[in-house]
Design a protein around this motif. Structure first.
Motif, short mmCIF file in Angstrom:
data_model
loop_
_atom_site.label_atom_id
_atom_site.label_comp_id
_atom_site.label_asym_id
_atom_site.label_seq_id
_atom_site.Cartn_x
_atom_site.Cartn_y
_atom_site.Cartn_z
N LEU A 1 1.08 -0.86 -0.44
CA LEU A 1 -0.17 -0.19 -0.02
C LEU A 1 0.82 0.92 0.11
O LEU A 1 1.59 1.28 0.62
N SER B 1 -13.43 -1.16 -7.76
CA SER B 1 -12.84 -0.92 -6.43
C SER B 1 -11.11 -1.24 -6.99
O SER B 1 -10.27 0.12 -6.64
N ILE B 2 -10.70 -1.84 -7.99
CA ILE B 2 -9.75 -2.31 -7.61
C ILE B 2 -9.68 -1.05 -8.58
O ILE B 2 -7.89 -0.42 -8.72
N GLU B 3 -10.03 -0.42 -10.14
CA GLU B 3 -9.50 0.77 -10.30
C GLU B 3 -9.19 1.64 -9.55
O GLU B 3 -8.04 2.27 -9.83
N LEU B 4 -10.39 2.16 -9.16
CA LEU B 4 -9.89 3.39 -7.70
C LEU B 4 -8.63 2.93 -6.72
O LEU B 4 -8.19 4.07 -6.67
N TYR B 5 -8.74 1.70 -6.33
CA TYR B 5 -7.57 1.23 -5.48
C TYR B 5 -6.49 1.72 -5.67
O TYR B 5 -5.36 1.44 -5.32
N THR B 6 -6.50 1.63 -7.14
CA THR B 6 -5.19 1.27 -8.11
C THR B 6 -4.74 2.88 -8.52
O THR B 6 -3.21 3.16 -8.43
N HIS B 7 -5.56 3.87 -9.38
CA HIS B 7 -5.17 4.38 -9.37
C HIS B 7 -5.95 6.03 -9.38
O HIS B 7 -5.89 6.87 -9.21
N GLY B 8 -7.16 5.50 -8.55
CA GLY B 8 -7.70 6.83 -8.03
C GLY B 8 -8.68 7.16 -9.31
O GLY B 8 -9.42 6.19 -10.26
N VAL B 9 -9.87 8.52 -8.59
CA VAL B 9 -10.92 8.35 -10.09
C VAL B 9 -9.80 9.55 -11.14
O VAL B 9 -10.67 10.44 -12.06
N LEU C 1 -7.19 9.57 -2.37
CA LEU C 1 -7.34 7.72 -2.38
C LEU C 1 -8.05 8.56 -4.28
O LEU C 1 -7.64 7.53 -5.16
N TYR C 2 -8.62 9.83 -3.90
CA TYR C 2 -9.09 9.21 -5.74
C TYR C 2 -8.02 10.17 -6.65
O TYR C 2 -8.38 10.62 -7.65
N GLY D 1 -5.56 6.63 -5.45
CA GLY D 1 -5.40 4.91 -4.69
C GLY D 1 -5.40 4.46 -3.53
O GLY D 1 -4.06 6.29 -3.23
N VAL D 2 -4.85 3.13 -3.80
CA VAL D 2 -3.81 2.78 -2.62
C VAL D 2 -3.22 2.16 -2.50
O VAL D 2 -2.70 1.69 -1.99
#
Lengths: 234, 234
Positions: free
Chosen positions: A156, A207-215, B210-211, B214-215
Motif C-alpha cells: 500500500l 474498486s480495483i481501478e479506484l484503489y489502483t489509480h484513483g479517479v 484516494l481519488y 488510490g491506495v
DNA sequence: GTCTATATAATGATAGAC
DNA sequence: GTCTATCATTATATAGAC
C-alpha cells in the motif's frame, strides 16, 4: 465457526442438565432452547432488523414467546447476548490472505459458516446501537494495523493520515453495503447473501481501478489541497 | 431554496384562503397549517428518523395530532408528501463548480438553505423507502453524467465500467455518511450538521489522496484482475 | 379548520398453570 | 422448562364537538 461455538456462557455443554444430550457432537436442532432462541434472534434481527418481534423470534425457534422472558428477562437482554455472540465471533474470525480493504468483507460474505454475522453487523451499524459502533471501531483498528504492515511491505502507498484513511475506507465500505441492504427492504436473508456476492463481483473492477489509480486524471487537486493546508507536496 | 418553495401543490399562495396572508413575503410562521405540518414532519423525520410520532410532528408544528389526519389522511400520506417535496428540492438543486465526487455532498451539508434535506435523504436511504432508492438512483445518474463530461475534459480518468464506478462512488459516499449518522443515535439535527462539516474536513485529505493515487503501491492487483477476467491491460 | 376523546392494533412484559 | 392468557404501553386511525 458456528454461532453456538462462540465463547459465551450458555453453550449447551455449560447449562444443559446433566441428564440430557451427553453426546459430544450436538447438531443445531439439539441445542438447548436458550441457545436456539439466541440463534433464532440473530437470524431474525439480520433478516428483519431489530424491530423483529419476540413472537417472531420465538416462532422461528419453535417455542413460545414467554420463554424469551424466562431465559433472558427482556428483549433488550436477548439482543445484548446476540451482540456479544456476534462480536465474539467477529473478534475471533480470522480472514486469510488479506489483499485489499474489501477482501475481508468479501470473505465474510462468501463464507457460509459465518452465517448471518455480516448482515447482523450491518444491521447493528445501521441501527446505531453501541454494538454497531464497536464493530466499526474494531474494523478500523484492524484496517489500520493491516495498512501499517502493508505499507512496510510495499503493498500500500503511505498516507499523510493513516488513521483517517482507515476510517474512510471502513466507513465507506460498510456504508456501501448498508445502502445495498437498504435498497432491498423486503429481501430474505438468503437472497441478500446472494446480492452481497453479486455486489462484490459487480464492484470488483471499479474498486480495483479506484484503489489502483484513483479517479483524478492528475494530482492537481491533491497538490492544491496540500498547499491549502500548508503541507508541501512531496 | 426553502422547503416551502418546492413546487408542490400546497404552497401558501395556492391553497390559503383569499382573505388570509395576502402579503407577498410570507415568513415560515405564517404558512398554512398544512405546509407547516409538512415542514415540521421533514425536520422531525430528519432528526429522529421515520419513527417520529404524529404527536411529535404536530407538537413541533404547534397544532394537534388530529390535524394530520384531517389534512393528509394518514402518517404514510404525510410522509409521501415529504418525500415528494424533498425529491423535488433535490432535483432542482443545482450545485456549482463540481470538482469531485464528494463536493456535491459537501455543498449540501454547508448550505444552510438546504435545511434538513441532506439528512432527510440519508434517513430515507437508511430506512429503505422507495424514496431513498429514488435518491440513490438520481445521484448515480448525476454522477455518471458528470463523470462523462469530466473524462472528456481530462479531469477524471476513464473507467472500464463508468456506470459501475458511479454506483460505487455514490453508494459508498452516501453509505459513509449514513454510518456517521448511525454512530450518533442521539444527536440533534443541528449538531449533526456540524458533524457533517467536521466529517468532510476530516476526510478531505484521505479522500483526495484516494481519488488521486488510490491506495495500492502499484498496479499489480489491477493487472492480475484484468488478466483474470480476460481483458488485456492497456 | 381545529380540537378532544376514543377505538384499534401491535408489542413487550408479566403471572400463573402444568 | 415451557406454555397460555392477560396486562400495560404506545402509536395510529377515527369520530364527533366546537
Amino acid at each position: 465457526m458456528r454461532i453456538a461455538d462462540a465463547p459465551t456462557s450458555d453453550a449447551p455443554i455449560d447449562d444443559a442438565p446433566a441428564d440430557e444430550a451427553p453426546d459430544a457432537s450436538i447438531p443445531p436442532s439439539d441445542l438447548t432452547a436458550r441457545a436456539r432462541l439466541r440463534d433464532a434472534a440473530i437470524e431474525c434481527f439480520a433478516a428483519e432488523g431489530f424491530t423483529a418481534s419476540v413472537r417472531t423470534i420465538a416462532a422461528r425457534a419453535g417455542v413460545s414467546a414467554g420463554l424469551i422472558r424466562h431465559h433472558f428477562g427482556s428483549k433488550e437482554a436477548l439482543r445484548a447476548e446476540c451482540d456479544e455472540a456476534v462480536l465474539a465471533m467477529h473478534r475471533t474470525a480470522k480472514v486469510e490472505g488479506l489483499t485489499s480493504p474489501l477482501s475481508a468483507l468479501a470473505q465474510y460474505a462468501e463464507a457460509d459458516e459465518y452465517g448471518a454475522m455480516l448482515v447482523y453487523i450491518l444491521r447493528s451499524v445501521q441501527d446505531g446501537s453501541p454494538a454497531g459502533a464497536a464493530f466499526i471501531e474494531h474494523m478500523i483498528a484492524d484496517a489500520l494495523a493491516y495498512s501499517e504492515t502493508a505499507v512496510d511491505a510495499g503493498i500500500l502507498r503511505p498516507s499523510r493520515d493513516p488513521e483517517g484513511r482507515a476510517r474512510l475506507l471502513v466507513t465507506n465500505s460498510i456504508g456501501g453495503l448498508i445502502v445495498q441492504l437498504s435498497l432491498r427492504p423486503e429481501i430474505s436473508l438468503a437472497d441478500f447473501k446472494a446480492v452481497l456476492h453479486e455486489t462484490f463481483e459487480a464492484t470488483a473492477l471499479p474498486s480495483i481501478e479506484l484503489y489502483t489509480h484513483g479517479v483524478f486524471a492528475d494530482s492537481t487537486y491533491l497538490d492544491q489541497y496540500l498547499l491549502y493546508i500548508g503541507d508541501p507536496p512531496g
